[in-house]
Design an enzyme around this catalytic site. Structure first.
Site, PDB file in Angstrom:
ATOM      1  N   ASP A  37      52.866  19.633  54.013  1.00  0.00           N
ATOM      2  CA  ASP A  37      52.653  19.104  52.656  1.00  0.00           C
ATOM      3  C   ASP A  37      52.048  20.251  51.849  1.00  0.00           C
ATOM      4  O   ASP A  37      51.388  21.131  52.406  1.00  0.00           O
ATOM      5  CB  ASP A  37      51.696  17.905  52.706  1.00  0.00           C
ATOM      6  CG  ASP A  37      51.763  17.018  51.470  1.00  0.00           C
ATOM      7  OD1 ASP A  37      52.046  15.817  51.616  1.00  0.00           O
ATOM      8  OD2 ASP A  37      51.502  17.524  50.353  1.00  0.00           O
ATOM      9  N   ASP A  61      55.493  24.099  51.216  1.00  0.00           N
ATOM     10  CA  ASP A  61      56.290  23.615  50.093  1.00  0.00           C
ATOM     11  C   ASP A  61      57.712  23.456  50.631  1.00  0.00           C
ATOM     12  O   ASP A  61      58.328  24.443  51.067  1.00  0.00           O
ATOM     13  CB  ASP A  61      56.250  24.629  48.943  1.00  0.00           C
ATOM     14  CG  ASP A  61      57.008  24.125  47.717  1.00  0.00           C
ATOM     15  OD1 ASP A  61      57.963  23.331  47.883  1.00  0.00           O
ATOM     16  OD2 ASP A  61      56.662  24.534  46.599  1.00  0.00           O
ATOM     17  N   VAL A  62      58.220  22.240  50.607  1.00  0.00           N
ATOM     18  CA  VAL A  62      59.520  21.987  51.261  1.00  0.00           C
ATOM     19  C   VAL A  62      60.693  22.687  50.564  1.00  0.00           C
ATOM     20  O   VAL A  62      61.792  22.724  51.097  1.00  0.00           O
ATOM     21  CB  VAL A  62      59.831  20.480  51.403  1.00  0.00           C
ATOM     22  CG1 VAL A  62      58.839  19.798  52.320  1.00  0.00           C
ATOM     23  CG2 VAL A  62      59.922  19.787  50.046  1.00  0.00           C
ATOM     24  N   ASN A  88      60.593  13.745  54.262  1.00  0.00           N
ATOM     25  CA  ASN A  88      60.142  12.656  53.395  1.00  0.00           C
ATOM     26  C   ASN A  88      59.575  13.100  52.051  1.00  0.00           C
ATOM     27  O   ASN A  88      59.532  12.304  51.107  1.00  0.00           O
ATOM     28  CB  ASN A  88      59.087  11.855  54.184  1.00  0.00           C
ATOM     29  CG  ASN A  88      58.282  10.942  53.316  1.00  0.00           C
ATOM     30  OD1 ASN A  88      58.783   9.918  52.882  1.00  0.00           O
ATOM     31  ND2 ASN A  88      57.028  11.315  53.047  1.00  0.00           N
ATOM     32  N   TYR A 154      66.606  11.932  40.044  1.00  0.00           N
ATOM     33  CA  TYR A 154      66.130  11.262  41.268  1.00  0.00           C
ATOM     34  C   TYR A 154      67.306  10.565  41.959  1.00  0.00           C
ATOM     35  O   TYR A 154      67.496  10.708  43.178  1.00  0.00           O
ATOM     36  CB  TYR A 154      65.041  10.257  40.895  1.00  0.00           C
ATOM     37  CG  TYR A 154      64.304   9.626  42.059  1.00  0.00           C
ATOM     38  CD1 TYR A 154      63.179  10.227  42.604  1.00  0.00           C
ATOM     39  CD2 TYR A 154      64.712   8.398  42.596  1.00  0.00           C
ATOM     40  CE1 TYR A 154      62.478   9.644  43.662  1.00  0.00           C
ATOM     41  CE2 TYR A 154      64.024   7.802  43.643  1.00  0.00           C
ATOM     42  CZ  TYR A 154      62.912   8.430  44.175  1.00  0.00           C
ATOM     43  OH  TYR A 154      62.229   7.839  45.212  1.00  0.00           O
ATOM     44  N   LYS A 158      68.833  11.438  45.601  1.00  0.00           N
ATOM     45  CA  LYS A 158      68.776  10.433  46.677  1.00  0.00           C
ATOM     46  C   LYS A 158      70.184  10.024  47.118  1.00  0.00           C
ATOM     47  O   LYS A 158      70.398   9.711  48.292  1.00  0.00           O
ATOM     48  CB  LYS A 158      67.964   9.214  46.225  1.00  0.00           C
ATOM     49  CG  LYS A 158      66.487   9.520  45.960  1.00  0.00           C
ATOM     50  CD  LYS A 158      65.749   9.947  47.220  1.00  0.00           C
ATOM     51  CE  LYS A 158      64.256  10.071  47.013  1.00  0.00           C
ATOM     52  NZ  LYS A 158      63.554  10.540  48.210  1.00  0.00           N
TER      53      LYS A 158
HETATM   54  N1  LIG Z   1      56.982   4.965  46.250  1.00  0.00           N
HETATM   55  C1  LIG Z   1      58.194   4.476  46.060  1.00  0.00           C
HETATM   56  O1  LIG Z   1      58.410   3.497  45.309  1.00  0.00           O
HETATM   57  C2  LIG Z   1      59.373   5.086  46.774  1.00  0.00           C
HETATM   58  C3  LIG Z   1      60.564   4.336  46.848  1.00  0.00           C
HETATM   59  C4  LIG Z   1      61.656   4.888  47.501  1.00  0.00           C
HETATM   60  C5  LIG Z   1      61.576   6.153  48.032  1.00  0.00           C
HETATM   61  N2  LIG Z   1      60.415   6.844  47.925  1.00  0.00           N
HETATM   62  C6  LIG Z   1      60.397   8.187  48.495  1.00  0.00           C
HETATM   63  O2  LIG Z   1      59.435   8.251  49.511  1.00  0.00           O
HETATM   64  C7  LIG Z   1      58.985   9.607  49.635  1.00  0.00           C
HETATM   65  C8  LIG Z   1      57.482   9.622  49.652  1.00  0.00           C
HETATM   66  O3  LIG Z   1      57.036   9.071  48.437  1.00  0.00           O
HETATM   67  P1  LIG Z   1      55.619   8.365  48.271  1.00  0.00           P
HETATM   68  O4  LIG Z   1      55.846   7.172  47.444  1.00  0.00           O
HETATM   69  O5  LIG Z   1      54.962   8.238  49.562  1.00  0.00           O
HETATM   70  O6  LIG Z   1      54.918   9.447  47.338  1.00  0.00           O
HETATM   71  P2  LIG Z   1      53.472  10.138  47.333  1.00  0.00           P
HETATM   72  O7  LIG Z   1      53.386  10.814  46.036  1.00  0.00           O
HETATM   73  O8  LIG Z   1      52.429   9.138  47.725  1.00  0.00           O
HETATM   74  O9  LIG Z   1      53.577  11.212  48.527  1.00  0.00           O
HETATM   75  C9  LIG Z   1      54.437  12.296  48.439  1.00  0.00           C
HETATM   76  C10 LIG Z   1      53.842  13.450  49.219  1.00  0.00           C
HETATM   77  O10 LIG Z   1      54.802  14.515  49.159  1.00  0.00           O
HETATM   78  C11 LIG Z   1      54.110  15.714  48.878  1.00  0.00           C
HETATM   79  N3  LIG Z   1      55.023  16.658  48.230  1.00  0.00           N
HETATM   80  C12 LIG Z   1      55.606  16.544  47.013  1.00  0.00           C
HETATM   81  N4  LIG Z   1      56.338  17.632  46.758  1.00  0.00           N
HETATM   82  C13 LIG Z   1      56.223  18.453  47.834  1.00  0.00           C
HETATM   83  C14 LIG Z   1      56.730  19.721  48.155  1.00  0.00           C
HETATM   84  N5  LIG Z   1      57.505  20.411  47.302  1.00  0.00           N
HETATM   85  N6  LIG Z   1      56.429  20.251  49.354  1.00  0.00           N
HETATM   86  C15 LIG Z   1      55.622  19.581  50.215  1.00  0.00           C
HETATM   87  N7  LIG Z   1      55.087  18.389  49.954  1.00  0.00           N
HETATM   88  C16 LIG Z   1      55.387  17.825  48.776  1.00  0.00           C
HETATM   89  C17 LIG Z   1      52.942  15.322  48.007  1.00  0.00           C
HETATM   90  O11 LIG Z   1      51.912  16.293  48.041  1.00  0.00           O
HETATM   91  C18 LIG Z   1      52.540  13.979  48.625  1.00  0.00           C
HETATM   92  O12 LIG Z   1      51.574  14.170  49.654  1.00  0.00           O
HETATM   93  C19 LIG Z   1      59.626  10.373  48.485  1.00  0.00           C
HETATM   94  O13 LIG Z   1      60.776  11.046  48.956  1.00  0.00           O
HETATM   95  C20 LIG Z   1      60.022   9.269  47.529  1.00  0.00           C
HETATM   96  O14 LIG Z   1      61.103   9.633  46.717  1.00  0.00           O
HETATM   97  C21 LIG Z   1      59.308   6.347  47.326  1.00  0.00           C
END
Ligand SMILES: NC(=O)c1ccc[n+]([C@@H]2O[C@H](COP(=O)([O-])OP(=O)(O)OC[C@H]3O[C@@H](n4cnc5c(N)ncnc54)[C@H](O)[C@@H]3O)[C@@H](O)[C@H]2O)c1
Length: 247
Positions: A37, A61-62, A88, A154, A158
């Site tokens: 992360d 950083d991914v 993720n 987005y 996705k």
């Molecule tokens: N929350 C929702 O409603 C939802 C719905 C469907 C899908 N998602 C997907 O689930 C995944 C996680 O989302 P979440 O809701 O847990 O979000 P979140 O913001 O709580 O967590 C995301 C994490 O990813 C990290 N991150 C972001 N960009 C990064 C990068 N370039 N390199 C490394 N780390 C990075 C952030 O620091 C954070 O810790 C995402 O892919 C999101 O698109 C979320």
């Protein structure tokens, strides 16, 4: 014996929301977990979790190829191998195409799609080297399957994750590497702080269950897909959405 005893997992974006809940789920079922992360907060959270030396934080950083390679290398150095990749990390910062500047489009594609490509690429490479299969789970979204107005970059990213998942699944099934994705509905995590409270309320109503999902509900599905319990599930994008895409 716990389901992930002796298994080593990587979780990208594992410092918050869905990734953090999944990290905790994997740990609770016996896995050793490396979290990649890029946030300092994530580092604090994971280091606090690491009471039994079974969690590792690697600042990553991914979108950066060298940093993803480093994440895999550090994981193998510390835990000896890699069995599970949960690709993720993701962001939500979107808008109508007319307002969406190229740099914002590009950033979303870079993290939400290219970040998955890089994590999968080097996980597959490591798993092939080990020669005894593995399991990859990619984070898609209901917007891998259905659109929503203004969810422009987005949705494109996705949607790409879904077909990337199927392509890798078809390519590596014979080597015992199962690749699947998840398609969560809206989940109550910090990611949704990007939307205004009014929108959050409207999003809630789009789920027949009448509420947003919890990160732990997604983590349980990820753990299932990553485990041998899902041994015949290959190339799926599993919907976990409180009914969102059913209506
Ligand atoms: N929350 C929702 O409603 C939802 C719905 C469907 C899908 N998602 C997907 O689930 C995944 C996680 O989302 P979440 O809701 O847990 O979000 P979140 O913001 O709580 O967590 C995301 C994490 O990813 C990290 N991150 C972001 N960009 C990064 C990068 N370039 N390199 C490394 N780390 C990075 C952030 O620091 C954070 O810790 C995402 O892919 C999101 O698109 C979320």
């Amino acid at each position: 014996m716990a389901r992930f005893d002796g298994k080593v997992a990587i979780v990208t974006g594992g410092g918050s929301g869905i990734g953090l809940a999944t990290t905790k789920q994997f740990l609770s079922e016996g896995a050793k977990v490396a979290v990649g992360d890029f946030s300092d907060k994530a580092q604090e959270v994971i280091e606090a979790l690491n009471t039994d030396d079974n969690a590792l934080f690697v600042k990553t950083d991914v979108t950066n190829e060298d940093q993803i390679k480093n994440l895999i290398q550090k994981t193998v150095e510390k835990f000896g191998k890699l069995d599970i990749m949960f690709a993720n990390a993701g962001i939500l910062n979107d808008g109508d195409i007319t307002d969406l500047e190229l740099n914002r489009w590009q950033r979303t594609i870079d993290i939400n799609l290219t970040g998955v490509y890089l994590a999968d690429k080097y996980a597959v490479e490591q798993m092939l080297k080990q020669g005894n299969g593995g399991s990859i789970v990619n984070t898609g979204s209901i917007h891998s399957l259905v659109a929503m107005p203004s969810i422009t970059a987005y949705g494109a990213a996705k949607g790409g994750v879904k077909i990337l998942t199927q392509t890798l699944a078809a390519t590596y099934a014979k080597q015992g590497i199962r690749v699947n994705a998840i398609a969560p509905g809206y989940i109550d995590t910090p990611l949704l702080n990007a939307v205004n409270p009014g929108l959050k309320e409207r999003l809630t109503k789009l789920h027949p269950l009448g509420r947003l999902g919890k990160p732990e509900e997604i983590a349980k599905a990820v753990a299932f897909l990553a485990s041998d319990d899902a041994s015949f599930i290959v190339g799926d994008t599993m919907v976990i959405d409180g009914g969102y895409t059913s209506v």
